[in-house]
Structure formats: C-alpha cells, structure tokens
Design a protein around this motif. Structure first.
Motif, PDB file in Angstrom:
ATOM      1  N   ASP A   1      -4.865  -5.014  31.291  1.00  0.00           N
ATOM      2  CA  ASP A   1      -4.892  -3.567  31.523  1.00  0.00           C
ATOM      3  C   ASP A   1      -3.488  -3.005  31.681  1.00  0.00           C
ATOM      4  O   ASP A   1      -3.293  -1.790  31.634  1.00  0.00           O
ATOM      5  N   ALA A   2      -2.512  -3.887  31.847  1.00  0.00           N
ATOM      6  CA  ALA A   2      -1.107  -3.480  31.936  1.00  0.00           C
ATOM      7  C   ALA A   2      -0.235  -4.712  31.788  1.00  0.00           C
ATOM      8  O   ALA A   2      -0.666  -5.842  32.065  1.00  0.00           O
ATOM      9  N   LEU A   3       0.994  -4.489  31.343  1.00  0.00           N
ATOM     10  CA  LEU A   3       2.012  -5.540  31.300  1.00  0.00           C
ATOM     11  C   LEU A   3       3.113  -5.182  32.280  1.00  0.00           C
ATOM     12  O   LEU A   3       3.390  -4.002  32.523  1.00  0.00           O
ATOM     13  N   PHE A   4       3.761  -6.204  32.827  1.00  0.00           N
ATOM     14  CA  PHE A   4       4.893  -5.976  33.727  1.00  0.00           C
ATOM     15  C   PHE A   4       6.003  -6.937  33.334  1.00  0.00           C
ATOM     16  O   PHE A   4       5.784  -8.151  33.218  1.00  0.00           O
ATOM     17  N   THR A   5       7.220  -6.387  33.143  1.00  0.00           N
ATOM     18  CA  THR A   5       8.340  -7.248  32.772  1.00  0.00           C
ATOM     19  C   THR A   5       9.640  -6.729  33.383  1.00  0.00           C
ATOM     20  O   THR A   5       9.681  -5.639  33.961  1.00  0.00           O
ATOM     21  N   SER A   6      10.690  -7.521  33.250  1.00  0.00           N
ATOM     22  CA  SER A   6      11.968  -7.188  33.877  1.00  0.00           C
ATOM     23  C   SER A   6      13.114  -7.611  32.975  1.00  0.00           C
ATOM     24  O   SER A   6      13.003  -8.612  32.252  1.00  0.00           O
ATOM     25  N   PHE A   7      14.219  -6.851  33.035  1.00  0.00           N
ATOM     26  CA  PHE A   7      15.396  -7.123  32.209  1.00  0.00           C
ATOM     27  C   PHE A   7      16.627  -7.245  33.116  1.00  0.00           C
ATOM     28  O   PHE A   7      17.080  -6.244  33.671  1.00  0.00           O
ATOM     29  N   VAL A   8      17.121  -8.464  33.255  1.00  0.00           N
ATOM     30  CA  VAL A   8      18.293  -8.722  34.094  1.00  0.00           C
ATOM     31  C   VAL A   8      19.442  -9.289  33.262  1.00  0.00           C
ATOM     32  O   VAL A   8      20.605  -8.946  33.471  1.00  0.00           O
ATOM     33  N   ALA A   9      19.133 -10.169  32.311  1.00  0.00           N
ATOM     34  CA  ALA A   9      20.170 -10.812  31.497  1.00  0.00           C
ATOM     35  C   ALA A   9      20.962  -9.777  30.706  1.00  0.00           C
ATOM     36  O   ALA A   9      20.419  -8.768  30.242  1.00  0.00           O
ATOM     37  N   ALA A  10      22.258 -10.022  30.562  1.00  0.00           N
ATOM     38  CA  ALA A  10      23.138  -9.094  29.848  1.00  0.00           C
ATOM     39  C   ALA A  10      22.740  -9.012  28.371  1.00  0.00           C
ATOM     40  O   ALA A  10      22.575 -10.034  27.701  1.00  0.00           O
ATOM     41  N   ARG A  11      22.572  -7.797  27.867  1.00  0.00           N
ATOM     42  CA  ARG A  11      22.252  -7.541  26.462  1.00  0.00           C
ATOM     43  C   ARG A  11      22.967  -6.271  26.026  1.00  0.00           C
ATOM     44  O   ARG A  11      23.302  -5.424  26.843  1.00  0.00           O
ATOM     45  N   LYS A  12      23.136  -6.119  24.729  1.00  0.00           N
ATOM     46  CA  LYS A  12      23.606  -4.849  24.193  1.00  0.00           C
ATOM     47  C   LYS A  12      22.470  -3.838  24.307  1.00  0.00           C
ATOM     48  O   LYS A  12      21.301  -4.192  24.239  1.00  0.00           O
ATOM     49  N   GLN A  13      22.845  -2.559  24.435  1.00  0.00           N
ATOM     50  CA  GLN A  13      21.820  -1.540  24.653  1.00  0.00           C
ATOM     51  C   GLN A  13      20.828  -1.479  23.502  1.00  0.00           C
ATOM     52  O   GLN A  13      19.614  -1.378  23.725  1.00  0.00           O
ATOM     53  N   GLU A  14      21.327  -1.567  22.252  1.00  0.00           N
ATOM     54  CA  GLU A  14      20.404  -1.492  21.106  1.00  0.00           C
ATOM     55  C   GLU A  14      19.452  -2.682  21.080  1.00  0.00           C
ATOM     56  O   GLU A  14      18.275  -2.548  20.691  1.00  0.00           O
ATOM     57  N   GLU A  15      19.930  -3.843  21.515  1.00  0.00           N
ATOM     58  CA  GLU A  15      19.069  -5.030  21.576  1.00  0.00           C
ATOM     59  C   GLU A  15      17.979  -4.845  22.633  1.00  0.00           C
ATOM     60  O   GLU A  15      16.808  -5.192  22.415  1.00  0.00           O
ATOM     61  N   LEU A  16      18.370  -4.286  23.780  1.00  0.00           N
ATOM     62  CA  LEU A  16      17.412  -4.032  24.851  1.00  0.00           C
ATOM     63  C   LEU A  16      16.349  -3.032  24.405  1.00  0.00           C
ATOM     64  O   LEU A  16      15.144  -3.239  24.632  1.00  0.00           O
ATOM     65  N   GLU A  17      16.773  -1.959  23.763  1.00  0.00           N
ATOM     66  CA  GLU A  17      15.820  -0.938  23.312  1.00  0.00           C
ATOM     67  C   GLU A  17      14.873  -1.481  22.251  1.00  0.00           C
ATOM     68  O   GLU A  17      13.665  -1.172  22.256  1.00  0.00           O
ATOM     69  N   LEU A  18      15.385  -2.312  21.347  1.00  0.00           N
ATOM     70  CA  LEU A  18      14.545  -2.925  20.317  1.00  0.00           C
ATOM     71  C   LEU A  18      13.516  -3.852  20.945  1.00  0.00           C
ATOM     72  O   LEU A  18      12.333  -3.849  20.554  1.00  0.00           O
ATOM     73  N   LEU A  19      13.933  -4.648  21.912  1.00  0.00           N
ATOM     74  CA  LEU A  19      13.024  -5.584  22.563  1.00  0.00           C
ATOM     75  C   LEU A  19      11.913  -4.843  23.304  1.00  0.00           C
ATOM     76  O   LEU A  19      10.728  -5.237  23.234  1.00  0.00           O
ATOM     77  N   MET A  20      12.254  -3.767  23.993  1.00  0.00           N
ATOM     78  CA  MET A  20      11.220  -2.982  24.677  1.00  0.00           C
ATOM     79  C   MET A  20      10.218  -2.402  23.692  1.00  0.00           C
ATOM     80  O   MET A  20       9.007  -2.391  23.942  1.00  0.00           O
ATOM     81  N   SER A  21      10.710  -1.931  22.555  1.00  0.00           N
ATOM     82  CA  SER A  21       9.825  -1.375  21.529  1.00  0.00           C
ATOM     83  C   SER A  21       8.895  -2.440  20.960  1.00  0.00           C
ATOM     84  O   SER A  21       7.708  -2.181  20.717  1.00  0.00           O
ATOM     85  N   GLU A  22       9.415  -3.653  20.759  1.00  0.00           N
ATOM     86  CA  GLU A  22       8.591  -4.754  20.249  1.00  0.00           C
ATOM     87  C   GLU A  22       7.479  -5.109  21.235  1.00  0.00           C
ATOM     88  O   GLU A  22       6.329  -5.325  20.846  1.00  0.00           O
ATOM     89  N   ILE A  23       7.821  -5.158  22.516  1.00  0.00           N
ATOM     90  CA  ILE A  23       6.824  -5.500  23.540  1.00  0.00           C
ATOM     91  C   ILE A  23       5.759  -4.414  23.619  1.00  0.00           C
ATOM     92  O   ILE A  23       4.552  -4.696  23.628  1.00  0.00           O
ATOM     93  N   ALA A  24       6.214  -3.157  23.674  1.00  0.00           N
ATOM     94  CA  ALA A  24       5.263  -2.047  23.776  1.00  0.00           C
ATOM     95  C   ALA A  24       4.367  -1.961  22.541  1.00  0.00           C
ATOM     96  O   ALA A  24       3.181  -1.614  22.636  1.00  0.00           O
ATOM     97  N   GLY A  25       4.922  -2.281  21.359  1.00  0.00           N
ATOM     98  CA  GLY A  25       4.152  -2.197  20.125  1.00  0.00           C
ATOM     99  C   GLY A  25       3.259  -3.385  19.873  1.00  0.00           C
ATOM    100  O   GLY A  25       2.331  -3.311  19.053  1.00  0.00           O
ATOM    101  N   SER A  26       3.515  -4.494  20.563  1.00  0.00           N
ATOM    102  CA  SER A  26       2.746  -5.713  20.299  1.00  0.00           C
ATOM    103  C   SER A  26       1.319  -5.631  20.814  1.00  0.00           C
ATOM    104  O   SER A  26       0.408  -6.240  20.260  1.00  0.00           O
TER     105      SER A  26
END
Length: 294
Positions: free
Chosen positions: A229-254
């Motif tokens: 009914d929901a997903l929960f995740t966290s981002f702590v490791a250093a990433r480039k902003q575009e990489e972070l935004e792409l990863l969030m989009s992949e998770i949300a779209g999956s």
C-alpha cells in the motif's frame, strides 16, 4: 591513531581554525606535532580535547577557565552538561567524542539519559538523526575514519532492532495495510529505515522490511508476492543530483498507483525534483499523518 589538519578540527568541532590557533598560542590548550616538512597535524586526543572545550565554551565557560582544567575536570564538567537534555548540541558533541574513543559505555550513558527524559522517538529525531547527518558529511569528506562511523552506526542499529523486537511482542495490526521498507542499490545506511519501520509497527501497520541495496527489479517481484500500500526508502549515499532524481523516478514508476515515502541526508542537502507520487518525510509526526491517509 588518526591524524587531522587544523581544517579537520574546524569541520568536526565547529571552531574556526583561526580561533584554535589563538587558543594554542595563548592558553596551550593543545600542542600540534609537525611533519618533516613542518606541516602541523593533530591526533585523536587533540580532537577529543577540542570537542570538550567547544562544549564548555558554548555553554558559558570562559576559555581562560577551561585552560586551567585538567583532563578529569574537563570530562566531569562535560558529563554534567550532558545530563541537561534540553541542550541537544551538547548531546551530539558527546556522541562525537564517544565515536572517536569507540566508547560504548559513554554512548549508552548519553543515549539512555536522553531516552529517559525525552522518550525514544524524540531522542532519535532530535539527537541521533542530526548526529548521523553530521558524521555522514564528515565521513564523505574523509575527515573521520570509516571504522569509527561503522562502530557508532552499529550501536544505534542494535538499539533500534531491540526496540523493534520489543514492539513486535505486543504487535496488533489495525488492518491489512502493508508498507514495504527498502533501500535502493548501493544504499547501506539503514538507521532511518529501521526507525520509521518501528513507527509504522507502532501505528499498527504491517511492515515488509527488505533492508539495504535492493534492486528495483527485485522490488517489483516482492510487491507481486505481497501487496504493498506504500513504499518507504531513504537516500544517504553521495550521488549526483541527476542520478538521484532518475533513481526516484524509476522507483516511483516501477510500482504504479501507490505512494512512495522518501527521506535521507541527500534529499535534505540537494533538494531534488521529487516525482509526483513521492512524499518527503521530515519527522515521525509527519509520517504518522500520512499513514492515517492510507
């Protein structure tokens, strides 16, 4: 024994390098050593002393008085201040010292005193999370030893796992809502994830806890087996902003049509563009309000 530059001392203690130099010359608070090429450097004992001096100085002690204290007196005054849970800066500085000394007893004393006076949730949010953010930045900058960060992170992780085990002994689900907790690939920092999974259990939600470094494809398989009914995740490791935004989009779209709750140092620091179905979690109160909307 680690070695630090004066800039390292500044980053960890918050005291300007210029001020540290003045204290050295005027009060002999610490005495740097020098390399063969005459470059000044400091050791763990110097860093711990500067942290303790910083705590006292920020709480009204004059530097001239601090300079007259021996190590035992310095520690005693700092411990007295640690008993005042209203001063979270002191608590955080004391946890930094316990990390540098790898002193589990000191860590436990600070944490236990805070839990007694503030409660578990408040201690995690007002002391442990800011402390972890601070050492995360220092670790990424190469200022502290990764072993020290691992030592203190594992102590905190143990405390959270014990709290979760205690909660599960009396767990009564309020319904059939399931929340999947996971970290994306190459994310290993579970403390925030563990804490919010504890909050979800306390609120009566079923938790599917997957842990660290879960590929998005594997996440799809899990959700096929166990309705989410929901997903929960966290981002702590250093990433480039575009990489972070792409990863969030992949998770949300999956996994379409369910909310994705996100948190972490990188979200706070970078302030990236957030997909429409993602919602940023900033506190347990914030999270509880969102849970009530599921």
């Amino acid at each position: 024994m680690a070695f630090y530059s004066i800039k390292d001392l500044e980053k960890i203690s918050g005291i300007k390098a210029h001020t540290i130099r003045i204290w050295e010359r005027r009060y002999n608070l610490i005495e740097p050593e020098r390399t063969a090429t005459n470059i000044r450097y400091y050791n763990d004992d110097d860093l711990k002393r500067i942290l303790n001096v910083s705590i006292l100085n920020q709480n009204g002690y004059k530097i001239s008085k601090i300079a007259q204290m021996n190590e035992a007196q310095l520690r005693e005054r700092v411990i007295d201040l640690c008993l005042d849970t209203r001063n979270t800066d002191v608590q955080i500085e004391s946890l930094l010292v316990s990390m540098l000394e790898m002193d589990e007893g000191k860590f436990t004393n600070v944490l236990t005193n805070s839990i007694i006076k503030l409660g578990f949730e408040s201690t995690v949010e007002t002391i442990l999370f800011p402390f972890l953010d601070r050492i995360g930045i220092l670790w990424q900058a190469g200022t502290i030893n990764p072993a020290q960060e691992h030592f203190i992170s594992n102590l905190i992780r143990q405390k959270l796992i014990v709290a979760i085990d205690n909660e599960m002994q009396n767990f009564i689900p309020k319904g059939d809502k399931n929340i999947v907790f996971f970290l994306p690939e190459n994310e290993l920092h579970e403390i925030g994830l563990l804490f919010y999974s504890l909050i979800a259990r306390k609120e009566g939600y079923n938790v599917v806890y997957l842990g660290a470094s879960v590929p998005t494809e594997d996440l799809k398989v899990v959700v096929d087996v166990r309705k989410a009914d929901a997903l929960f995740t966290s981002f702590v490791a250093a990433r480039k902003q575009e990489e972070l935004e792409l990863l969030m989009s992949e998770i949300a779209g999956s996994i379409p049509d369910i909310p994705v709750y996100i948190m972490g140092l990188q979200i706070k620091e970078m302030q990236p563009k957030i997909p429409s179905r993602c919602q940023i979690i900033t506190s347990s109160k914030d999270f509880k309000n969102l849970l009530n909307q599921l």
